[in-house]
Design an enzyme around this catalytic site. Structure first.
Site, short mmCIF file in Angstrom:
data_model
loop_
_atom_site.label_atom_id
_atom_site.label_comp_id
_atom_site.label_asym_id
_atom_site.label_seq_id
_atom_site.Cartn_x
_atom_site.Cartn_y
_atom_site.Cartn_z
N HIS A 33 4.60 34.73 19.62
CA HIS A 33 5.11 35.94 19.89
C HIS A 33 5.92 36.12 19.20
CE1 HIS A 33 5.51 36.22 24.70
NE2 HIS A 33 4.42 36.53 24.41
N ASP A 52 8.87 28.38 24.37
CA ASP A 52 9.09 29.61 25.84
C ASP A 52 8.44 28.98 27.43
OD1 ASP A 52 10.23 30.86 24.06
OD2 ASP A 52 9.44 32.79 24.47
N HIS A 56 15.15 28.48 23.70
CA HIS A 56 15.78 29.92 24.21
C HIS A 56 17.31 29.50 24.46
CE1 HIS A 56 13.61 33.60 23.10
NE2 HIS A 56 12.88 32.88 23.46
N ASP A 65 9.21 36.09 18.46
CA ASP A 65 10.47 35.64 17.55
C ASP A 65 10.09 34.53 17.44
OD1 ASP A 65 9.49 35.88 20.68
OD2 ASP A 65 11.87 34.03 21.14
N HIS A 66 9.03 33.17 18.00
CA HIS A 66 8.70 32.42 17.10
C HIS A 66 7.74 32.02 16.43
CE1 HIS A 66 9.73 31.05 21.01
NE2 HIS A 66 9.82 32.34 21.43
N HIS A 114 3.76 29.20 20.53
CA HIS A 114 2.96 30.70 20.83
C HIS A 114 3.81 31.56 19.99
CE1 HIS A 114 7.01 31.43 22.82
NE2 HIS A 114 6.62 32.12 22.61
N HIS A 152 3.41 30.52 29.75
CA HIS A 152 4.17 32.27 29.02
C HIS A 152 2.75 33.06 28.55
CE1 HIS A 152 7.66 33.67 27.21
NE2 HIS A 152 7.42 33.35 25.92
FE FE Z 1 10.53 33.12 22.89
ZN ZN Z 2 7.81 33.62 23.79
#
Ligand code: FE
Ligand code: ZN
Length: 256
Positions: free
Chosen positions: A55, A128, A166, A57-58, A53, A111
């Site tokens: 985001h 996530d 995570h 952090d990905h 996805h 998410h």
């Molecule tokens: Fe994440």
């Molecule tokens: Zn995420």
């Protein structure tokens, strides 16, 4: 023989590598290129990148990785995904000839609206969506969508290795103990998690069998979870969606 490796990134992310004996490796959700480049120094050779996805952090390390390694990259059909990614969707197959395997692509909204999971060679890369003892927050999707996504995971084989992005397991476990007070299998899993974290090891991957036995978000039909939800709602949940929605909302406000 495949091996799966969790590279720590940021506060609590893992960048997953699924590697063959010769070091060829699929990289999942590289939010930061640096840990992957360090792994490449040690002999791992990226052959494909998967994105669950949009985001940061990905996806934050995707462009830097692709600049260094000219490999295919697959991700959701969403303008927020790096332009270099090949768009894939539910039912597509992602071939990784270097490892002799294919991934099945699953659309798992909840998410985010365009969230994907990749399932192949007994591994589930679920971003996530599902966490050990928990699940992702509903940023863009509805409870019904997230529940349908988790139901699809729950139908996969027992020994599926669940690779979540995570390290939230211990914190999720504190909520799980309140949502379903009496679950000795979960208590044993939490003791194992504390030991793993005490040794500085990831609590992941987990197995689908373990999550089905321990994770309250996969156990909304169980009497122990229904009892606590009924007490919160003041009535028995009218259906599975209401049960799931209440459990997720409860967790959102849980300080525990
Ligand atoms: Fe994440
Ligand atoms: Zn995420």
């Amino acid at each position: 023989m495949l091996s799966v490796l969790a590279l720590p990134a940021f506060q609590d992310n893992y960048i997953w590598l699924l590697a063959g004996a010769d070091g060829a490796a699929v990289v999942v959700d590289p939010g930061d290129a640096a840990p992957v480049l360090a792994a490449a120094e040690r002999g791992l050779r990226p052959v494909a990148v998967l994105i669950t996805h949009h985001h940061a952090d990905h996806v934050g390390g995707v462009d830097a990785l692709l600049a260094r390694f000219a490999v295919p990259c697959y991700g959701p059909d969403d303008p927020r995904i790096p332009a270099a990614a090949t768009r894939v969707g539910d039912g597509d197959r992602v071939p990784v000839p270097e490892l002799g395997l294919d991934f099945d692509v699953m659309a798992v909204p909840g998410h985010t609206r365009s969230h994907l999971a990749f399932h192949g060679a007994g591994h589930l890369f679920c971003g996530d969506t599902l966490f050990s003892l928990g699940c992702g927050r509903l940023f863009e999707g509805t409870p019904a969508q997230m529940l349908a996504s988790l139901d699809r995971f729950a139908a996969l084989p027992d020994d599926t290795l669940v690779c979540c992005t995570h390290e939230y397991t211990a914190a999720n476990g504190r909520f799980a103990c309140v949502a379903e007070p009496d679950n000795p299998v979960r208590d044993a899993r939490l003791a194992e998690v504390r030991a793993q974290r005490g040794r500085g090891e990831p609590s992941l991957p987990t197995t689908l069998a373990s999550e089905r036995a321990c994770n309250p978000f996969l156990r909304i039909d169980e009497p122990g979870v229904r009892t606590t939800l009924s007490a919160r709602l003041g009535h028995a949940p009218r259906d599975r969606t209401e049960a799931f929605a209440e459990l997720r909302a409860w967790k959102d406000g849980f300080a525990g």
